[in-house]
Design a protein around this motif. Structure first.
Motif, PDB file in Angstrom:
ATOM      1  N   PHE A  82       0.831  -1.209   0.000  1.00  0.00           N
ATOM      2  CA  PHE A  82       0.000   0.000   0.000  1.00  0.00           C
ATOM      3  C   PHE A  82       0.866   1.260   0.000  1.00  0.00           C
ATOM      4  O   PHE A  82       0.614   2.215  -0.745  1.00  0.00           O
ATOM      5  N   ASN A  83       1.918   1.262   0.827  1.00  0.00           N
ATOM      6  CA  ASN A  83       2.802   2.420   0.875  1.00  0.00           C
ATOM      7  C   ASN A  83       3.574   2.597  -0.429  1.00  0.00           C
ATOM      8  O   ASN A  83       3.808   3.721  -0.869  1.00  0.00           O
ATOM      9  N   LEU A  84       3.954   1.471  -1.032  1.00  0.00           N
ATOM     10  CA  LEU A  84       4.774   1.573  -2.238  1.00  0.00           C
ATOM     11  C   LEU A  84       3.943   1.798  -3.496  1.00  0.00           C
ATOM     12  O   LEU A  84       4.492   2.111  -4.541  1.00  0.00           O
ATOM     13  N   SER A  85       2.603   1.651  -3.397  1.00  0.00           N
ATOM     14  CA  SER A  85       1.773   1.782  -4.601  1.00  0.00           C
ATOM     15  C   SER A  85       1.878   3.168  -5.201  1.00  0.00           C
ATOM     16  O   SER A  85       1.665   3.344  -6.391  1.00  0.00           O
ATOM     17  N   SER A  86       2.205   4.161  -4.374  1.00  0.00           N
ATOM     18  CA  SER A  86       2.350   5.504  -4.951  1.00  0.00           C
ATOM     19  C   SER A  86       3.764   5.742  -5.449  1.00  0.00           C
ATOM     20  O   SER A  86       4.018   6.719  -6.142  1.00  0.00           O
ATOM     21  N   VAL A  87       4.695   4.842  -5.087  1.00  0.00           N
ATOM     22  CA  VAL A  87       6.054   4.983  -5.608  1.00  0.00           C
ATOM     23  C   VAL A  87       6.120   4.427  -7.020  1.00  0.00           C
ATOM     24  O   VAL A  87       6.642   5.047  -7.935  1.00  0.00           O
ATOM     25  N   PHE A  88       5.531   3.225  -7.199  1.00  0.00           N
ATOM     26  CA  PHE A  88       5.524   2.610  -8.525  1.00  0.00           C
ATOM     27  C   PHE A  88       4.207   2.911  -9.208  1.00  0.00           C
ATOM     28  O   PHE A  88       3.286   2.105  -9.223  1.00  0.00           O
ATOM     29  N   VAL A  89       4.127   4.123  -9.743  1.00  0.00           N
ATOM     30  CA  VAL A  89       2.851   4.585 -10.295  1.00  0.00           C
ATOM     31  C   VAL A  89       2.440   3.766 -11.507  1.00  0.00           C
ATOM     32  O   VAL A  89       1.261   3.585 -11.773  1.00  0.00           O
ATOM     33  N   GLN A  90       3.443   3.235 -12.225  1.00  0.00           N
ATOM     34  CA  GLN A  90       3.141   2.542 -13.477  1.00  0.00           C
ATOM     35  C   GLN A  90       2.282   1.304 -13.256  1.00  0.00           C
ATOM     36  O   GLN A  90       1.494   0.934 -14.100  1.00  0.00           O
ATOM     37  N   ILE A  91       2.450   0.636 -12.090  1.00  0.00           N
ATOM     38  CA  ILE A  91       1.665  -0.577 -11.864  1.00  0.00           C
ATOM     39  C   ILE A  91       0.585  -0.348 -10.820  1.00  0.00           C
ATOM     40  O   ILE A  91       0.028  -1.285 -10.261  1.00  0.00           O
ATOM     41  N   ALA A  92       0.273   0.938 -10.567  1.00  0.00           N
ATOM     42  CA  ALA A  92      -0.726   1.256  -9.543  1.00  0.00           C
ATOM     43  C   ALA A  92      -2.083   0.648  -9.868  1.00  0.00           C
ATOM     44  O   ALA A  92      -2.822   0.254  -8.973  1.00  0.00           O
ATOM     45  N   PHE A  93      -2.415   0.553 -11.158  1.00  0.00           N
ATOM     46  CA  PHE A  93      -3.728   0.011 -11.523  1.00  0.00           C
ATOM     47  C   PHE A  93      -3.865  -1.474 -11.176  1.00  0.00           C
ATOM     48  O   PHE A  93      -4.960  -1.984 -11.023  1.00  0.00           O
ATOM     49  N   VAL A  94      -2.733  -2.166 -11.043  1.00  0.00           N
ATOM     50  CA  VAL A  94      -2.782  -3.560 -10.592  1.00  0.00           C
ATOM     51  C   VAL A  94      -2.834  -3.600  -9.070  1.00  0.00           C
ATOM     52  O   VAL A  94      -3.575  -4.387  -8.472  1.00  0.00           O
ATOM     53  N   LEU A  95      -2.024  -2.732  -8.440  1.00  0.00           N
ATOM     54  CA  LEU A  95      -1.870  -2.802  -6.989  1.00  0.00           C
ATOM     55  C   LEU A  95      -3.127  -2.361  -6.244  1.00  0.00           C
ATOM     56  O   LEU A  95      -3.483  -2.949  -5.230  1.00  0.00           O
ATOM     57  N   GLU A  96      -3.809  -1.310  -6.757  1.00  0.00           N
ATOM     58  CA  GLU A  96      -4.910  -0.749  -5.985  1.00  0.00           C
ATOM     59  C   GLU A  96      -6.045  -1.739  -5.705  1.00  0.00           C
ATOM     60  O   GLU A  96      -6.455  -1.878  -4.555  1.00  0.00           O
ATOM     61  N   PRO A  97      -6.555  -2.451  -6.718  1.00  0.00           N
ATOM     62  CA  PRO A  97      -7.583  -3.458  -6.405  1.00  0.00           C
ATOM     63  C   PRO A  97      -7.047  -4.593  -5.542  1.00  0.00           C
ATOM     64  O   PRO A  97      -7.764  -5.105  -4.676  1.00  0.00           O
ATOM     65  N   LEU A  98      -5.776  -4.938  -5.759  1.00  0.00           N
ATOM     66  CA  LEU A  98      -5.147  -6.004  -4.976  1.00  0.00           C
ATOM     67  C   LEU A  98      -5.118  -5.632  -3.496  1.00  0.00           C
ATOM     68  O   LEU A  98      -5.457  -6.446  -2.629  1.00  0.00           O
ATOM     69  N   ILE A  99      -4.771  -4.372  -3.209  1.00  0.00           N
ATOM     70  CA  ILE A  99      -4.683  -3.915  -1.823  1.00  0.00           C
ATOM     71  C   ILE A  99      -6.050  -3.970  -1.156  1.00  0.00           C
ATOM     72  O   ILE A  99      -6.187  -4.441  -0.032  1.00  0.00           O
ATOM     73  N   LYS A 100      -7.076  -3.486  -1.882  1.00  0.00           N
ATOM     74  CA  LYS A 100      -8.429  -3.501  -1.316  1.00  0.00           C
ATOM     75  C   LYS A 100      -8.837  -4.931  -0.955  1.00  0.00           C
ATOM     76  O   LYS A 100      -9.380  -5.184   0.124  1.00  0.00           O
ATOM     77  N   TYR A 101      -8.554  -5.842  -1.878  1.00  0.00           N
ATOM     78  CA  TYR A 101      -8.899  -7.248  -1.669  1.00  0.00           C
ATOM     79  C   TYR A 101      -8.141  -7.818  -0.475  1.00  0.00           C
ATOM     80  O   TYR A 101      -8.721  -8.491   0.385  1.00  0.00           O
ATOM     81  N   PHE A 102      -6.857  -7.501  -0.376  1.00  0.00           N
ATOM     82  CA  PHE A 102      -6.036  -7.997   0.731  1.00  0.00           C
ATOM     83  C   PHE A 102      -6.547  -7.482   2.073  1.00  0.00           C
ATOM     84  O   PHE A 102      -6.649  -8.228   3.044  1.00  0.00           O
ATOM     85  N   PHE A 103      -6.860  -6.187   2.139  1.00  0.00           N
ATOM     86  CA  PHE A 103      -7.351  -5.620   3.407  1.00  0.00           C
ATOM     87  C   PHE A 103      -8.662  -6.289   3.829  1.00  0.00           C
ATOM     88  O   PHE A 103      -8.872  -6.565   5.013  1.00  0.00           O
ATOM     89  N   ALA A 104      -9.523  -6.551   2.853  1.00  0.00           N
ATOM     90  CA  ALA A 104     -10.784  -7.219   3.163  1.00  0.00           C
ATOM     91  C   ALA A 104     -10.528  -8.616   3.717  1.00  0.00           C
ATOM     92  O   ALA A 104     -11.136  -9.020   4.723  1.00  0.00           O
ATOM     93  N   VAL A 105      -9.599  -9.346   3.085  1.00  0.00           N
ATOM     94  CA  VAL A 105      -9.282 -10.707   3.538  1.00  0.00           C
ATOM     95  C   VAL A 105      -8.737 -10.672   4.969  1.00  0.00           C
ATOM     96  O   VAL A 105      -9.134 -11.468   5.827  1.00  0.00           O
ATOM     97  N   ILE A 106      -7.850  -9.713   5.246  1.00  0.00           N
ATOM     98  CA  ILE A 106      -7.262  -9.601   6.583  1.00  0.00           C
ATOM     99  C   ILE A 106      -8.341  -9.341   7.624  1.00  0.00           C
ATOM    100  O   ILE A 106      -8.376  -9.949   8.688  1.00  0.00           O
TER     101      ILE A 106
END
Lengths: 182, 282
Positions: free
Chosen positions: A142-166
């Motif tokens: 989540f913290n690095l998603s704004s560093v690697f902007v190019q792959i942010a579109f992959v990371l953002e839904p992944l993060i939401k899903y991960f937080f929900a699972v946790i």
């Protein structure tokens, strides 16, 4: 004691229903954190455990900041955008949230250990380890998603899903812990 | 139990490191001002309806702001052009349809121009620099690219039918009197013309000889490909296709027929960041 875990369970549900930081979300969060922190205060009184003492501090911080924000929102000011540098507010809150529930989890496991429930203790500490590792990985992504902007579109839904699972994993385990302590 | 504690300590250390990285990149990509997308727009004043004489509608500029700056952007009070202050401009900021990425906001500035004061003075007017006045009296200058307005009353050709499959466009042109088309192209060249392809039955357009009688029709095809580079992806492009022709009396003339347009609609965080970096704004 079961009562406190029930409170904790519903408190966590209420705080996680609305993900956005709007006005309604703020009301729900305030209510949810009041329930969570009252449960933690009671647990500390019953058990006098070190972990709950630290958790008390963090949960009361959450209660204060959310109620303060709610009162300021009625005047049209969002303190999350003034006091803390706006962009990292969410990151800090997510990290504190993880520490809070880690402390609750770990404190309960210590109680189980003191009652000599060995098989449950081993199982739960393995689950706690899973919770810790998974949360830390998610928060780092989540913290690095704004560093690697190019792959942010992959990371953002992944993060939401991960937080929900946790969250679901945590709720499930709080019920387990409650059953173990009866 | 101790092992779990160790993991938490190492994890928190890693979280703090990633948080510092996060803050530094966010500080780096912070946008302090309003950045307008470059535009190359041509419009013909003579082709508008009678009741709205000398008023041109449908200009759209797009600008990028960061969340914190939207308050400033909403307070725009007045807009004028440096080259021709007598042109009156009505504008509206479109908040609802503005796209929002994680970091930046893209807003539309729709405006219309009123040429009633100067309509007799010009045949062609080029506007480049927009002066924006805020509510608090602050003024700043924005280089928009170029907006060209023609005031040329020529009715030898008119528009016919139109067909598109959203990749290729086919436009019909109808002659109003007998003439010979000699060339089809653009009047001035700009850096983004590479992305435009135009053809008639896949022929070369420079040495044409199409003889037309009154009410004869012919079709022109074109295709746009603006996705090659990021600078050309975020670019507003509305150009008039020009037909050069000879009349019966061997008089050489030109007419601007229809508009070829491109408006960027999809914005992503990474691309907007790269765009601002290439423009040198952050």
């Amino acid at each position: 004691m079961e009562n406190q875990y029930n409170k904790l369970f519903f408190g966590i549900i209420i705080t996680s229903v609305l993900i956005n930081f709007g006005f309604e979300g703020s009301i729900l969060r305030s209510v949810g954190y009041i329930i969570v922190s009252s449960a933690i205060f009671n647990l500390y009184e019953i058990t006098q455990n070190e972990c709950f003492k630290k958790a008390k501090l963090i949960s009361s911080f959450f209660v204060i900041i959310h109620i303060l924000r709610l009162t300021m929102l009625t005047k049209g000011i969002d303190i999350f955008k003034i006091i803390i540098y706006e962009d990292i507010t969410t990151n800090i809150i997510v990290t504190l949230d993880f520490i809070l529930y880690y402390l609750v989890f770990a404190g309960t496991i210590q109680i189980i250990e003191s009652r000599n429930l060995n098989s449950i203790f081993i199982m739960m500490s393995k689950r706690l380890r899973f919770y810790i590792v998974f949360s830390i990985i998610t928060i780092i992504i989540f913290n690095l998603s704004s560093v690697f902007v190019q792959i942010a579109f992959v990371l953002e839904p992944l993060i939401k899903y991960f937080f929900a699972v946790i969250r679901i994993f945590l709720l499930f385990n709080i019920l387990k812990l409650k059953k173990a302590l009866i | 139990m101790d092992f779990n504690k160790k993991i938490v300590k190492i994890g928190l250390l890693l979280i703090v490191i990633s948080l510092i990285l996060n803050i530094t990149t966010k500080m780096n990509s912070r946008l302090q001002k309003i950045v307008f997308l470059k535009m190359y727009v041509e419009k013909d004043l003579s082709q508008i309806y009678e009741q709205d004489k000398y008023k041109l509608y449908g200009f759209r500029a797009k600008y990028i702001v960061q969340e914190q700056n939207t308050m400033i952007a909403n307070k725009i009070k007045k807009i004028s052009f440096k080259e021709e202050p007598r042109v009156k401009i009505d504008f509206r900021i479109n908040n609802v349809y503005g796209k929002k990425t994680n970091r930046y906001k893209i807003k539309d500035l729709d405006f219309s121009m009123d040429f009633s004061e100067i309509h007799d003075d010009f045949k062609e007017l080029e506007l480049n620099n927009m002066i924006i006045t805020l509510n608090n009296g602050e003024e700043f200058n924005v280089n928009l690219g170029s907006i060209i307005v023609y005031n040329d009353k020529n009715e030898d050709l008119r528009q016919g039918g139109f067909f598109t499959d959203y990749k290729e466009y086919e436009m019909g042109v109808v002659a109003n009197k007998d003439l010979i088309v000699t060339k089809i192209g653009l009047e001035k060249s700009c850096e983004f013309d590479k992305s435009l392809e135009t053809w008639i039955d896949r022929n070369d357009l420079n040495n044409l000889k199409i003889e037309l009688k009154e009410d004869d029709t012919f079709c022109i095809n074109h295709r746009l490909n603006f996705n090659k580079g990021i600078l050309s992806k975020y670019f507003i492009y509305q150009r008039m296709l020009v037909i050069y022709y000879k009349t019966k009396d061997n008089e050489r003339k030109l007419i601007r027929t229809y508009q070829i347009s491109h408006m960027p609609l999809e914005f992503s965080d990474g691309d907007v960041y790269k765009y601002l970096k290439l423009r040198g704004e952050i």
